[in-house]
Design a protein around this motif. Structure first.
Motif, PDB file in Angstrom:
ATOM      1  N   ARG A 101      -9.168  26.516-115.976  1.00  0.00           N
ATOM      2  CA  ARG A 101      -9.941  26.959-116.463  1.00  0.00           C
ATOM      3  C   ARG A 101     -10.581  25.704-117.107  1.00  0.00           C
ATOM      4  O   ARG A 101      -9.438  25.432-118.512  1.00  0.00           O
ATOM      5  N   LEU A 102     -10.845  24.678-116.832  1.00  0.00           N
ATOM      6  CA  LEU A 102     -11.850  23.330-117.806  1.00  0.00           C
ATOM      7  C   LEU A 102     -12.986  24.076-118.511  1.00  0.00           C
ATOM      8  O   LEU A 102     -13.615  24.791-118.229  1.00  0.00           O
ATOM      9  N   SER A 103     -12.827  23.078-119.726  1.00  0.00           N
ATOM     10  CA  SER A 103     -14.250  23.080-121.114  1.00  0.00           C
ATOM     11  C   SER A 103     -14.562  22.396-120.914  1.00  0.00           C
ATOM     12  O   SER A 103     -13.582  20.959-120.888  1.00  0.00           O
ATOM     13  N   CYS A 104     -15.630  21.943-122.160  1.00  0.00           N
ATOM     14  CA  CYS A 104     -16.334  20.844-122.123  1.00  0.00           C
ATOM     15  C   CYS A 104     -17.319  21.069-123.045  1.00  0.00           C
ATOM     16  O   CYS A 104     -17.616  21.749-123.523  1.00  0.00           O
ATOM     17  N   ALA A 105     -16.586  20.744-124.154  1.00  0.00           N
ATOM     18  CA  ALA A 105     -17.433  20.784-126.054  1.00  0.00           C
ATOM     19  C   ALA A 105     -18.370  19.863-125.761  1.00  0.00           C
ATOM     20  O   ALA A 105     -18.116  18.550-125.734  1.00  0.00           O
ATOM     21  N   ALA A 106     -19.637  20.279-126.330  1.00  0.00           N
ATOM     22  CA  ALA A 106     -20.916  19.682-126.248  1.00  0.00           C
ATOM     23  C   ALA A 106     -21.230  19.653-127.652  1.00  0.00           C
ATOM     24  O   ALA A 106     -20.791  20.592-129.151  1.00  0.00           O
ATOM     25  N   SER A 107     -22.054  17.788-128.150  1.00  0.00           N
ATOM     26  CA  SER A 107     -21.539  17.830-129.593  1.00  0.00           C
ATOM     27  C   SER A 107     -22.534  16.588-129.618  1.00  0.00           C
ATOM     28  O   SER A 107     -22.831  15.374-128.328  1.00  0.00           O
ATOM     29  N   GLY A 108     -23.885  16.564-130.455  1.00  0.00           N
ATOM     30  CA  GLY A 108     -25.064  15.887-130.382  1.00  0.00           C
ATOM     31  C   GLY A 108     -26.489  15.730-129.935  1.00  0.00           C
ATOM     32  O   GLY A 108     -27.194  15.227-129.973  1.00  0.00           O
ATOM     33  N   LEU A 109     -26.452  17.317-128.875  1.00  0.00           N
ATOM     34  CA  LEU A 109     -27.445  17.660-128.410  1.00  0.00           C
ATOM     35  C   LEU A 109     -28.324  18.068-129.398  1.00  0.00           C
ATOM     36  O   LEU A 109     -28.123  19.340-129.853  1.00  0.00           O
ATOM     37  N   THR A 110     -29.511  17.810-129.271  1.00  0.00           N
ATOM     38  CA  THR A 110     -30.488  17.860-130.075  1.00  0.00           C
ATOM     39  C   THR A 110     -31.674  18.892-129.957  1.00  0.00           C
ATOM     40  O   THR A 110     -32.354  19.804-130.336  1.00  0.00           O
ATOM     41  N   SER A 111     -31.163  19.336-128.500  1.00  0.00           N
ATOM     42  CA  SER A 111     -31.831  20.169-128.220  1.00  0.00           C
ATOM     43  C   SER A 111     -31.816  21.485-126.885  1.00  0.00           C
ATOM     44  O   SER A 111     -30.660  20.995-127.041  1.00  0.00           O
ATOM     45  N   SER A 112     -32.350  22.640-127.330  1.00  0.00           N
ATOM     46  CA  SER A 112     -31.551  23.271-126.392  1.00  0.00           C
ATOM     47  C   SER A 112     -32.125  24.029-125.127  1.00  0.00           C
ATOM     48  O   SER A 112     -31.463  24.695-124.037  1.00  0.00           O
ATOM     49  N   VAL A 113     -32.574  22.749-124.566  1.00  0.00           N
ATOM     50  CA  VAL A 113     -32.986  22.670-123.448  1.00  0.00           C
ATOM     51  C   VAL A 113     -32.508  21.314-122.301  1.00  0.00           C
ATOM     52  O   VAL A 113     -32.751  20.574-122.920  1.00  0.00           O
ATOM     53  N   TYR A 114     -31.548  22.464-121.720  1.00  0.00           N
ATOM     54  CA  TYR A 114     -30.679  20.924-121.280  1.00  0.00           C
ATOM     55  C   TYR A 114     -30.082  21.766-120.138  1.00  0.00           C
ATOM     56  O   TYR A 114     -29.934  22.877-120.197  1.00  0.00           O
ATOM     57  N   THR A 115     -29.585  20.734-119.276  1.00  0.00           N
ATOM     58  CA  THR A 115     -29.228  21.035-118.390  1.00  0.00           C
ATOM     59  C   THR A 115     -27.679  21.111-118.049  1.00  0.00           C
ATOM     60  O   THR A 115     -26.765  19.209-118.422  1.00  0.00           O
ATOM     61  N   MET A 116     -25.865  21.467-117.892  1.00  0.00           N
ATOM     62  CA  MET A 116     -24.715  21.181-117.979  1.00  0.00           C
ATOM     63  C   MET A 116     -24.460  21.131-117.018  1.00  0.00           C
ATOM     64  O   MET A 116     -24.492  22.579-116.177  1.00  0.00           O
ATOM     65  N   SER A 117     -24.096  20.186-116.113  1.00  0.00           N
ATOM     66  CA  SER A 117     -22.659  20.415-115.046  1.00  0.00           C
ATOM     67  C   SER A 117     -21.605  19.542-114.767  1.00  0.00           C
ATOM     68  O   SER A 117     -21.260  19.104-115.868  1.00  0.00           O
ATOM     69  N   TRP A 118     -20.591  20.102-113.175  1.00  0.00           N
ATOM     70  CA  TRP A 118     -19.609  19.270-113.633  1.00  0.00           C
ATOM     71  C   TRP A 118     -19.744  18.843-111.863  1.00  0.00           C
ATOM     72  O   TRP A 118     -20.315  19.566-111.185  1.00  0.00           O
TER      73      TRP A 118
END
Length: 124
Positions: free
Chosen positions: A19-36
């Motif tokens: 299981r991979l994890s990706c911790a995000a910080s600094g994103l100012t909007s809740s409307v976004y897409t995250m991908s691998w």
């Protein structure tokens, strides 16, 4: 400043899981897409899976559909990639990426932010 930090890579046997994890910080909007995405040695980087952060919609590359699951924990601002039934051809450096908006594009150039990558090794 946006930062994406991947973790969870390592060595697994064929048929195993990681299981991979990706911790995000600094994103100012809740409307976004995250991908691998992933990049195997000597090959171009390729799309693996994407998730729409607000609605949770997902999409997968044909090569991983049914074996990998992308998910997110809103409170932890973390995206996961559960990889089951691993195959030797899954071995690659896996990257987390983010882009504003709800379009779950598979185009690498459309993503503004990238993590440093985490190595996944699958032994046969």
């Amino acid at each position: 400043q946006v930062m994406l930090v991947e973790s969870g890579g390592g060595l697994a046997q064929a048929g195993g899981s990681l299981r991979l994890s990706c911790a995000a910080s600094g994103l100012t909007s809740s409307v976004y897409t995250m991908s691998w995405f992933r990049q195997a040695l000597g090959k171009e980087r390729e799309f693996v899976a994407a998730i729409n952060w607000s609605g949770g919609l997902t999409t997968y590359a044909d090569s991983v559909r049914g074996r990998f699951t992308i998910s997110r924990d809103i409170a932890k601002r973390t995206v996961y990639l559960q990889m089951n039934s691993l195959k030797p051809e899954d071995m690659a450096v896996y990257y987390c990426a983010a882009r504003p908006g709800i379009l779950m594009t598979r185009t690498e150039a459309a993503y503004n932010y990238w993590g440093q990558g985490t190595q996944v090794t699958v032994s046969s």
